[in-house]
Design an enzyme around this catalytic site. Structure first.
Site, PDB file in Angstrom:
ATOM      1  N   ASP A   8     -53.870   3.831  25.882  1.00  0.00           N
ATOM      2  CA  ASP A   8     -55.076   3.198  25.338  1.00  0.00           C
ATOM      3  C   ASP A   8     -54.995   1.695  25.573  1.00  0.00           C
ATOM      4  OD1 ASP A   8     -57.610   3.593  23.755  1.00  0.00           O
ATOM      5  OD2 ASP A   8     -56.625   2.112  22.490  1.00  0.00           O
ATOM      6  N   GLU A  10     -56.997  -2.347  24.692  1.00  0.00           N
ATOM      7  CA  GLU A  10     -58.000  -3.177  24.031  1.00  0.00           C
ATOM      8  C   GLU A  10     -58.360  -4.295  24.995  1.00  0.00           C
ATOM      9  OE1 GLU A  10     -59.474  -2.308  21.388  1.00  0.00           O
ATOM     10  OE2 GLU A  10     -58.088  -0.749  20.717  1.00  0.00           O
ATOM     11  N   ASP A  53     -68.256  -9.091  19.232  1.00  0.00           N
ATOM     12  CA  ASP A  53     -68.309  -7.660  18.895  1.00  0.00           C
ATOM     13  C   ASP A  53     -66.958  -6.990  19.126  1.00  0.00           C
ATOM     14  OD1 ASP A  53     -70.953  -7.885  18.188  1.00  0.00           O
ATOM     15  OD2 ASP A  53     -71.724  -7.196  20.122  1.00  0.00           O
ATOM     16  N   HIS A 153     -59.065  -1.081  15.510  1.00  0.00           N
ATOM     17  CA  HIS A 153     -58.555  -0.433  16.711  1.00  0.00           C
ATOM     18  C   HIS A 153     -57.310  -1.174  17.176  1.00  0.00           C
ATOM     19  CE1 HIS A 153     -62.344   1.893  18.103  1.00  0.00           C
ATOM     20  NE2 HIS A 153     -62.365   1.699  16.791  1.00  0.00           N
TER      21      HIS A 153
END
Length: 242
Positions: A8, A10, A53, A153
């Site tokens: 994963d 970011e 955001d 997250h």
């Protein structure tokens, strides 16, 4: 040995094409579907601020990242870690797009030259649960994976959650295995355990008169709706003539 890496990322925003960059990479290793603890977790100085955001989603500030390495400084470590593995990613095009963009900026080959393949768990979930929400949080709730610690997250946390989700999504694939680690035969292949079925005594439960009558009524109704063309009536007639 089956080696898989649950991955994963970011990022500073949603579009690598518009200049957004990778700021975190989290990887969790599975060998033969078991967590090994050999994980990889890196932050990167992207040289730019996160979109507001995106910052609300991951909470990783430019100040926090200012002393972190650039992605290109860690490419060799990442490449060696991922080498030959099958990647498991939720919404794979997003993460792969950013990883390949970083590799391109560093004048390195695309990720497909490093890994053996990619499994997209979002595609898998949509096939298993059509018409339902299939975000990582939704899958955690549906499959009983504890995500109570996910207030923001984070690449490593999300990879760890996705590893549990993936194992639950694919649990049926190994449900019939008799042992976790099958022994090797002299020929090099796994030894298939032999089960003596004669030792099992199965209880026979016969239908009672009421159940037989209800069953016959269903058959009659089906025979009527098909215009007398049901296969069992044909075989029943042939058997009577023998």
């Amino acid at each position: 040995m089956s080696r898989q890496i649950v991955l994963d990322t970011e990022t500073t925003g949603l579009s690598a094409a518009d200049g957004d960059r990778l700021i975190e990479l989290g990887c969790v290793e599975l060998v033969n579907r078991k967590l090994t603890g050999n994980n990889l977790h890196l932050y990167f100085n992207a040289g730019r601020d996160s979109h507001p955001d995106a910052l609300r989603v991951h909470g990783i500030t430019t100040e926090f990242l200012k002393d972190k390495p650039r992605f290109e400084e860690k490419i060799d470590e990442i490449w060696a870690y991922l080498q030959g593995a099958e990647l498991i990613i939720h919404n794979a095009p997003f993460d792969l797009g950013f990883l390949n963009n970083e590799l391109k900026l560093a004048r390195r080959p695309p990720l497909k030259e490093c890994v053996s393949g990619v499994i997209d768990t979002l595609v898998m979930a949509k096939e298993l649960y059509p018409g339902k929400r299939n975000s990582l949080d939704s899958l955690c709730d549906r499959l009983g994976v504890d995500n109570s610690g996910r207030t923001l997250h984070g690449a490593l946390l999300d990879a760890e959650l996705l590893a549990d989700v993936y194992i639950n999504l694919t649990r049926g694939q190994d449900a019939l295995l008799m042992v976790d680690e099958p022994a090797e035969s002299d020929a090099g292949g796994p030894v298939v355990p032999v089960v003596d079925l004669s030792s099992f005594k199965l209880q026979i439960v016969r239908a009672n008169a009421q159940e037989l009558e209800a069953h016959e009524d269903v058959l009659v109704q089906m025979d009527k709706s098909s215009g007398g063309k049901t296969a069992w009536r044909k075989f029943e007639g042939e058997a009577a003539n023998l």
